[in-house]
Design an enzyme around this catalytic site. Structure first.
Site, short mmCIF file in Angstrom:
data_model
loop_
_atom_site.label_atom_id
_atom_site.label_comp_id
_atom_site.label_asym_id
_atom_site.label_seq_id
_atom_site.Cartn_x
_atom_site.Cartn_y
_atom_site.Cartn_z
N CYS A 1 0.87 -1.29 0.03
CA CYS A 1 0.02 0.18 0.04
C CYS A 1 0.73 1.22 0.20
CB CYS A 1 -1.08 -0.16 1.16
SG CYS A 1 -2.40 0.94 0.91
N GLU B 1 -1.78 -9.07 2.90
CA GLU B 1 -1.79 -9.85 4.17
C GLU B 1 -3.31 -10.23 4.69
OE1 GLU B 1 -1.20 -6.62 3.45
OE2 GLU B 1 -1.78 -5.22 5.07
N HIS C 1 -3.73 -4.69 0.07
CA HIS C 1 -3.13 -5.29 1.55
C HIS C 1 -3.24 -6.98 1.42
CE1 HIS C 1 -2.60 -1.85 4.02
NE2 HIS C 1 -3.57 -1.33 3.23
#
Ligand code: GLN
Length: 570
Positions: free
Chosen positions: A386, A546, A544
């Site tokens: 990001c 993750e 993102h």
């Protein structure tokens, strides 16, 4: 009919309710039951979007754009299952629904009251989230004894009254301190927590005893005697080397079987923990270890320093490490150290890879850009998330395209080269101070560039989703079209600024590869990935990823990054 399990916390916050809930979910799922997990947050905020991460940990983002307490992250990571935002409710949402309904005449002249209308709305929301599942486990945030908990406990009792005792089980996760001066494990706070729960009419069926060490039989019996809970329903849950060991630990005492029995259910299948245990074992006893620096904002709260707001990044690195049989040691570096003393950039040589995570605002920005410049020019693997993509573009524009004063308008509104800028539609929202709605949130599909590094990684990890009904549905709803040979992926987002489309060609001409984009219905292409061919690993994303990493199903970009780091130690 759905069965419900209510998980509550006693004695202290941060006791491990979230991990217990996630572990129970994983266990029940292993027994063949369709299971979902629900988180109740007793604060008034409508959602976690405006909470300070230093106080509440990171903000978790769901596929459908919910901004939620990080517990939902553990649920997804343990269950390997996407959880929609309806699986989380806050006191604020509950009250807002009730008041909105009252304004719309939904209560037909009745006096709208705390009891029963608030718990009724809570029950409605729980049922909505539980629809279609065999078992729903509800975690009630906060600690037993908090006033804010009361309507939620009341709702649990309502559910029990409606469905019968055999359909609702209660689990208390409590903490047993070992005071340094006496060196003995103490049960008193737990006894008091149980007593407070009884005042709400709740008798726990199971007690999970969190402690530094195993809880012995003497103490289990003591708790049993004062709580009327059977000794074999009291579980020892000591600190363990990895959160992913918790399900196995609870299963050693046959929690799953006991919980099913309590709910009048029988196992539908024999749990198979082989793959899970193998990964956890690789995580806990790695053959080798890579060292990763995360260059971010250093977060201090009073006398304590907290790195918790990047929990999911840490987890995603570990998942990738488990898949590649390598341990990941993370060091948190304050970006400001490089601003104060640029010679410290050489410290980055000590790491096998560097990651710049998401972030907001101006603090430490030049330090992050300097770190990115260093790793790009010194062949150190880099992963940008990001803000980590945005700043990598700024760095490239400055150092390679010769646009010295390039910047993101988040930091410098008057930059002559706004490489990263806010789109005009978002500007309007921000001008009206609608902060709770100004971000690109949730899952967006990106079309990947053929034969790029990023495409290769999504392919290898089985993450291309062009056939997934979700993508088709998304395309329909947003009038997007994908051609048959488009390589489509879905990742979650939480940001306001974008790579300025006006500079894409210039950056590209100088060698930066944009390896994926999201096409808005108005045909604007928003850049989602960058990569540098010829570098050991220089990849960043506007998303993102993750948030979609799970144990046993690692995130592609993290997988590629950890693999590059592993090659560097070799
Ligand atoms: N501050 C940047 C933006 O709002 C990046 C956000 C993030 O890293 N999550 O676009």
């Amino acid at each position: 009919m759905t069965k419900f399990v209510v998980v509550m916390g006693g004695v202290i916050s941060g006791v491990g309710k979230g991990i217990t809930t996630a572990s129970l979910g994983k266990i029940i799922k292993e027994y063949g039951y369709k299971t979902t997990l629900i988180k109740v947050d007793p604060y008034i905020n409508y959602d976690a979007g405006t909470l300070r991460p230093t106080e509440h940990g990171e903000v978790w983002v769901t596929d459908d754009g919910g901004e939620i307490d990080q517990d939902l992250g553990n649920y997804e990571r343990f269950m390997n299952q996407d959880m929609p935002k309806k699986n989380n409710m806050t006191t604020g949402q509950v009250y807002k629904s009730v008041i909105d309904r009252e304004r719309q005449g939904g209560y037909l002249g009745a006096t709208v009251q705390f009891i029963p209308h608030i718990p009724q709305e809570i029950v409605r929301r729980i049922k909505l989230a539980a629809e279609g599942y065999d078992v729903a486990i509800i975690e009630i945030g906060g600690t037993v004894g908090d006033s804010e908990n009361i309507p939620f406990l009341f709702a649990a009792k309502m559910l029990e009254q409606e469905l019968g005792q055999e359909s609702v089980a209660y689990v208390l996760v409590t903490y047993l301190p070992i005071p340094a001066n006496v060196q003995e494990m103490k049960t008193k706070p737990t006894q008091q927590a149980i007593k407070m729960l009884r005042e709400e009419g709740i008798f726990p069926d199971f007690i999970v005893c969190r402690a530094e060490k195993e809880v012995d039989d003497v103490r289990k019996k003591k708790i049993a005697a004062s709580s009327f809970v059977r000794t074999e329903h009291i579980f020892s849950a000591p600190d363990v080397a990895s959160i992913y060991l918790v399900p196995e630990h609870l299963e050693q005492e046959e929690f799953g079987q006991k919980l099913l029995t309590r709910l009048h259910l029988t196992p539908r299948q024999k749990p198979n923990w082989t793959a899970w245990n193998d990964l956890v074992n690789k995580m806990v006893h790695p053959k080798s270890t890579i060292s990763v620096a995360i260059v971010g904002k250093y977060i201090s709260l009073g006398d304590y320093t907290i790195a918790d707001s990047y929990l999911s990044i840490d987890q995603a690195l570990k998942h990738a490490g488990a898949a590649l049989d390598v341990g990941v040691e993370v060091t948190w570096l304050d970006a400001q150290r490089f601003e104060q003393d640029p010679s410290r950039l050489q410290e980055l040589e000590e790491y096998d890879g560097v990651l710049v995570p998401g972030g907001f605002g101006a603090s430490g920005i030049e330090g992050k850009i300097a770190a990115i410049h260093y790793v790009r020019t010194h062949n150190i693997p880099y992963l940008g998330i990001c803000y980590g993509l945005q700043l990598a573009c700024v760095e490239y524009a400055r150092a390679v395209c010769g646009l010295r004063a390039a910047h993101t308008t988040e930091v410098d509104q008057n930059t002559p080269y706004p490489i990263i800028d806010i789109l005009s539609t978002q500007k309007q929202v921000l001008a009206e101070h609608r902060y709770g709605g100004s971000m690109r949130l949730g899952a967006y599909p990106a079309i990947l560039k053929k034969d790029s590094i990023v495409e290769g990684l999504y392919q290898q990890t089985g993450r291309l989703v062009e056939d997934e009904p979700k993508v088709a549905q998304y395309a329909r709803e947003h009038s997007l079209t994908f051609s048959a040979d488009d390589e489509v992926i879905l990742e979650r987002h939480r940001h306001r600024y974008e790579v300025n489309p006006a500079y894409v060609d210039q950056l590209q001409e100088k060698g930066l590869v944009f390896s994926g984009y999201y096409q808005r219905p108005d045909d604007t292409r928003l850049m989602e990935f960058i990569e540098l061919p010829g570098h050991p690993y220089f990849v960043a994303t506007q998303a993102h990823p993750e948030f979609k990493s799970r144990l046993g199903n690692p995130s592609p970009l993290f997988f590629g990054f950890v693999r590059a780091c592993k090659e560097r130690i070799r």
